[in-house]
Motif scaffolding. Structure first.
Motif, mmCIF file in Angstrom:
data_model
loop_
_atom_site.group_PDB
_atom_site.id
_atom_site.type_symbol
_atom_site.label_atom_id
_atom_site.label_comp_id
_atom_site.label_asym_id
_atom_site.label_seq_id
_atom_site.Cartn_x
_atom_site.Cartn_y
_atom_site.Cartn_z
ATOM 1 N N PRO A 85 0.802 -1.228 0.000
ATOM 2 C CA PRO A 85 0.000 0.000 0.000
ATOM 3 C C PRO A 85 0.831 1.272 0.000
ATOM 4 C CG PRO A 85 -0.993 -1.619 1.455
ATOM 5 C CD PRO A 85 0.316 -2.198 1.010
ATOM 6 N N TRP A 86 1.918 1.320 0.781
ATOM 7 C CA TRP A 86 2.708 2.549 0.844
ATOM 8 C C TRP A 86 3.352 2.873 -0.503
ATOM 9 C CZ3 TRP A 86 7.837 3.462 -0.181
ATOM 10 C CH2 TRP A 86 8.692 2.358 -0.262
ATOM 11 N N GLN A 87 3.735 1.839 -1.261
ATOM 12 C CA GLN A 87 4.335 2.071 -2.571
ATOM 13 C C GLN A 87 3.318 2.690 -3.528
ATOM 14 O OE1 GLN A 87 5.581 -2.002 -3.086
ATOM 15 N NE2 GLN A 87 7.730 -1.523 -2.635
ATOM 16 N N LYS A 88 2.068 2.229 -3.444
ATOM 17 C CA LYS A 88 1.018 2.801 -4.287
ATOM 18 C C LYS A 88 0.741 4.252 -3.893
ATOM 19 C CE LYS A 88 -1.282 -1.687 -4.883
ATOM 20 N NZ LYS A 88 -2.553 -2.436 -4.699
ATOM 21 N N VAL A 89 0.678 4.492 -2.586
ATOM 22 C CA VAL A 89 0.449 5.858 -2.107
ATOM 23 C C VAL A 89 1.552 6.785 -2.594
ATOM 24 C CG1 VAL A 89 0.462 7.298 -0.026
ATOM 25 C CG2 VAL A 89 -0.910 5.204 -0.095
ATOM 26 N N THR B 161 12.481 -2.260 -4.907
ATOM 27 C CA THR B 161 11.398 -2.644 -5.820
ATOM 28 C C THR B 161 10.746 -1.417 -6.430
ATOM 29 O OG1 THR B 161 10.962 -4.660 -4.576
ATOM 30 C CG2 THR B 161 9.197 -3.846 -5.980
ATOM 31 N N LEU B 162 10.529 -0.395 -5.621
ATOM 32 C CA LEU B 162 9.931 0.828 -6.125
ATOM 33 C C LEU B 162 10.817 1.446 -7.208
ATOM 34 C CD1 LEU B 162 7.577 2.957 -5.503
ATOM 35 C CD2 LEU B 162 9.392 4.235 -4.364
ATOM 36 N N SER B 163 12.127 1.471 -6.989
ATOM 37 C CA SER B 163 13.055 2.044 -7.967
ATOM 38 C C SER B 163 13.007 1.272 -9.277
ATOM 39 C CB SER B 163 14.479 2.035 -7.409
ATOM 40 O OG SER B 163 14.582 2.833 -6.255
ATOM 41 N N GLN B 164 12.942 -0.050 -9.196
ATOM 42 C CA GLN B 164 12.911 -0.881 -10.399
ATOM 43 C C GLN B 164 11.635 -0.641 -11.205
ATOM 44 O OE1 GLN B 164 13.355 -4.577 -8.379
ATOM 45 N NE2 GLN B 164 15.540 -4.244 -7.962
ATOM 46 N N SER C 60 6.022 -1.230 5.542
ATOM 47 C CA SER C 60 5.861 -2.615 5.093
ATOM 48 C C SER C 60 5.613 -3.572 6.263
ATOM 49 C CB SER C 60 7.109 -3.069 4.324
ATOM 50 O OG SER C 60 7.242 -2.337 3.126
ATOM 51 N N LEU C 61 5.590 -3.045 7.478
ATOM 52 C CA LEU C 61 5.419 -3.886 8.667
ATOM 53 C C LEU C 61 4.146 -4.712 8.567
ATOM 54 C CD1 LEU C 61 6.236 -4.689 11.569
ATOM 55 C CD2 LEU C 61 4.959 -2.683 12.382
ATOM 56 N N ASN C 62 4.321 -6.030 8.599
ATOM 57 C CA ASN C 62 3.252 -7.027 8.549
ATOM 58 C C ASN C 62 2.512 -7.083 7.212
ATOM 59 O OD1 ASN C 62 3.456 -8.451 11.021
ATOM 60 N ND2 ASN C 62 2.506 -6.740 12.107
ATOM 61 N N TRP C 63 2.713 -6.123 6.302
ATOM 62 C CA TRP C 63 2.244 -6.294 4.928
ATOM 63 C C TRP C 63 3.170 -7.281 4.216
ATOM 64 C CZ3 TRP C 63 -2.420 -4.487 4.024
ATOM 65 C CH2 TRP C 63 -2.879 -3.365 4.724
ATOM 66 N N ASN C 64 4.438 -7.234 4.591
ATOM 67 C CA ASN C 64 5.414 -8.217 4.149
ATOM 68 C C ASN C 64 5.447 -9.321 5.215
ATOM 69 O OD1 ASN C 64 7.687 -9.758 3.644
ATOM 70 N ND2 ASN C 64 9.061 -8.019 3.342
ATOM 71 N N PRO C 65 5.066 -10.540 4.880
ATOM 72 C CA PRO C 65 4.984 -11.601 5.903
ATOM 73 C C PRO C 65 6.293 -11.838 6.655
ATOM 74 C CG PRO C 65 3.946 -12.302 3.853
ATOM 75 C CD PRO C 65 4.653 -11.019 3.548
#
Length: 600
Positions: free
Chosen positions: A86-90, A121-124, A338-343
């Motif tokens: 979600p934060w990357q989309k925001v 990942t965002l940079s890529q 990314s806390l807890n969004w990333n398992p």
């Protein structure tokens, strides 16, 4: 969407609403920022915050007509087959906001976020979207450590090579060290459409290139303006370009990041109250002179090209709010979206670091909080800043030093070189109109061949009384020997070695502690004074250590040499003996006879 399609700038509605306009319901729904799911356990999971705690607000609601972010999200999911957090989309929606004419609002974007949250990942995604969809011809990735930039680049290469559709537009991948590049075609011909190159972040970064998207990883490591100035110049010829700086929080040595963050905080009302405390300034002619193509110093108009325009600067900061306890898990969520969004990135992971890391290692690396750095360095806390002259602000907003902060007497010169001999620093010391001693770094350039001509220039030669630099066992020592032996170099070269070295440092320490020496705000000198590590000798004397210090201390050593020379009592040679009086030859003969008679 076809990976080779060219997205035309969308038509945008007129700007309306206040600067802190709500991003909009559509923005929230498309970015998928739901309430954290219930797990059925007694303890509810805490999920990282999708929204940055501090950010430059949008000018209007963020819809597909007002930001390119939605198109990038679609590209990531449907073409690259990536599931964004979600934060990357925001962030994509906020940072790629458009102006009414369809151009990007921001030319420089600074993203502050704790480590291991998915910056790579965002940079890529951005690199490939700007190359494949938007058609920008050159993307450049940089980092202070070239290996870091190459890892991000390799991730983008893998995404292209491992996808059947994207591999069709791949022209070649250059993996030669120092020349790594990803090249794609337009899909219809073999002609290169766009390139993604990687460079180390230094003064040569981007030389000879005109970049569109410049990505800088870990901007906190930029302890001078060389790389930033060089990279900024690559985008000057582009009508549209984007400089994206991603970093964790920095410290006192992070002069570029401190300056950009302060400007952005100031523009949105100084939410954390940092602006007056930081007092950061942008690059000076001293910082950027080596980036010019000639030997002349930068004038005000040229320097203005490197200054950041706050209207085109965007800041998006995920960080724990000041004053929060380091164990407060809500603070963890603020800095780690990314806390807890990333398992694999859980509260347990952060809790382990909280228990084992020193407090400010944890606060900086995990909570993305800034270390002031005032308790480190060789001087008593706060004493260096007390001796710093305050610049006056002109009506146009620019800063300059007042007449009362100028050296009006003749000067003495201190020289020193960086430990790798790549840079030479020149310090002038003299007295102001009020009689107070002042020392300034007046020049910093690569190499040392320029020093003689600089000091002997008619503009300054008549004011210089003498020059000193460490005479033995230092990078500057060969230059001092050369100057001393050069008959055309008419400035007296004073030897500075042995006990005079430690005495010089003791004098500088005492003068800074007692506020009896003044200096201008100069980042290259301020960083050295805040971070220098001392080499302590068996007798208790000390001196700054070039190799052990985290930042370059040569500016501080040049300062010390000049200050020592200013306080040194000049040794006046005794007058020559008078010429012998003329005597008569007869008297000489008579005297010789007398000595002979006495047996001599």
């Amino acid at each position: 969407m076809s990976p080779t399609s060219k997205l035309a700038p969308p038509h945008a509605a007129p700007v309306s609403g206040p600067a802190d306009v709500d991003p909009g319901d559509y923005y929230r729904s498309i970015c998928h920022v739901p309430e954290p799911p219930h797990t059925g356990t007694k303890k509810k999971k805490i999920y990282g915050s999708a929204e940055p705690r501090i950010c430059t607000p949008p000018l209007r609601p963020l819809t597909p007509e007002t930001t390119l972010g939605y198109d990038v999200i679609e590209f990531a999911e449907n073409v690259l087959h990536l599931k964004l957090y979600p934060w990357q989309k925001v962030l994509l929606c906020r940072m790629l906001e458009l102006l009414p004419d369809g151009t990007l609002r921001f030319r420089t974007v600074v993203v502050l976020i704790a480590r291991q949250n998915g910056k790579s990942t965002l940079s890529q995604v951005l690199a490939l979207w700007f190359m494949i969809v938007w058609g920008w011809p050159l993307v450049m990735g940089t980092a202070q450590d070239l290996e870091t930039a190459e890892e991000v680049w390799q991730g983008a290469v893998d995404l292209v090579e491992e996808d059947d559709e994207l591999s069709k537009i791949l022209k070649r991948v250059v993996k030669v060290n120092g020349k790594k590049a990803l090249e794609i075609t337009d899909g219809a011909t073999e002609k290169t459409k766009a390139r993604y190159k990687v460079k180390a972040a230094n003064r040569r970064a981007g030389r000879g290139f005109t970049g569109n998207l410049i990505m800088l990883d870990e901007l906190r490591e930029h302890q001078n303006w060389e790389a930033w100035g060089a990279i900024t110049k690559t985008t000057m010829a582009q009508a549209e370009a984007l400089i994206l700086a991603l970093s964790n929080a920095g410290d006192l040595t992070s002069i570029v990041l401190r300056y950009l963050r302060k400007m952005a905080h100031e523009a949105i009302g100084d939410p954390d109250g940092i602006c007056e405390e930081i007092g950061a300034s942008g690059p000076t002619a001293l910082d950027l002179n080596e980036l010019t193509d000639d030997d002349e110093e930068l004038d005000e108009d040229e320097l203005a090209e490197f200054e950041q325009d706050e209207d085109t600067l965007g800041l998006f900061e995920w960080s724990t709010a000041p004053g929060m306890d380091e164990r407060d898990r809500q603070g963890w969520a603020q800095a780690n979206p990314s806390l807890n969004w990333n398992p694999g990135f859980t509260e347990r992971t952060i809790a382990a670091a909280c228990r084992t890391d020193p407090e400010w290692v944890f606060r900086t690396e995990v909570l993305c909080q800034w270390s002031e750095g005032t308790l480190t360095g060789p001087f008593p806390p706060g004493s260096w800043d007390k001796g710093k002259n305050e610049a006056e602000k002109l009506p146009d907003g620019s800063l300059r030093m007042g007449e009362e902060h100028r050296i009006v007497t003749d000067v003495v010169v201190g020289l020193d070189q960086s430990h790798d001999r790549s840079m030479t620093y020149v310090a002038f010391a003299g007295h102001r109109a009020d009689g107070v001693a002042q020392v300034e770094i007046v020049a910093a350039r690569h190499g040392s061949d320029w020093v003689k001509d600089y000091l002997m220039d008619d503009k300054r030669r008549d004011r210089i009384r003498s020059v000193a630099g460490q005479s033995k066992g230092a990078p500057i020592s060969p230059l001092m020997v050369t100057l001393a032996e050069d008959v055309k170099f008419t400035i007296p070269v004073v030897e500075w070695s042995g006990s005079d070295l430690t005495a010089g440092w003791a004098d500088t320490y005492d003068s800074v502690r007692d506020c009896t020496v003044r200096h201008n705000p100069q980042p290259v000198l301020d960083v050295a004074a805040a971070t220098a590590v001392l080499k302590v000798f068996s007798a208790g004397a000390s001196i700054p250590d070039h190799r052990a210090s985290p930042a370059e201390v040569a500016p501080l050593m040049a300062f010390t040499a000049a200050k020592w020379l200013l306080g040194r009592k000049e040794v006046v040679p005794p007058p020559p003996p008078p010429a012998p009086e003329a005597v008569r030859t007869a008297d000489v003969d008579s005297s010789t006879d007398n000595w002979a008679q006495q047996g001599f």
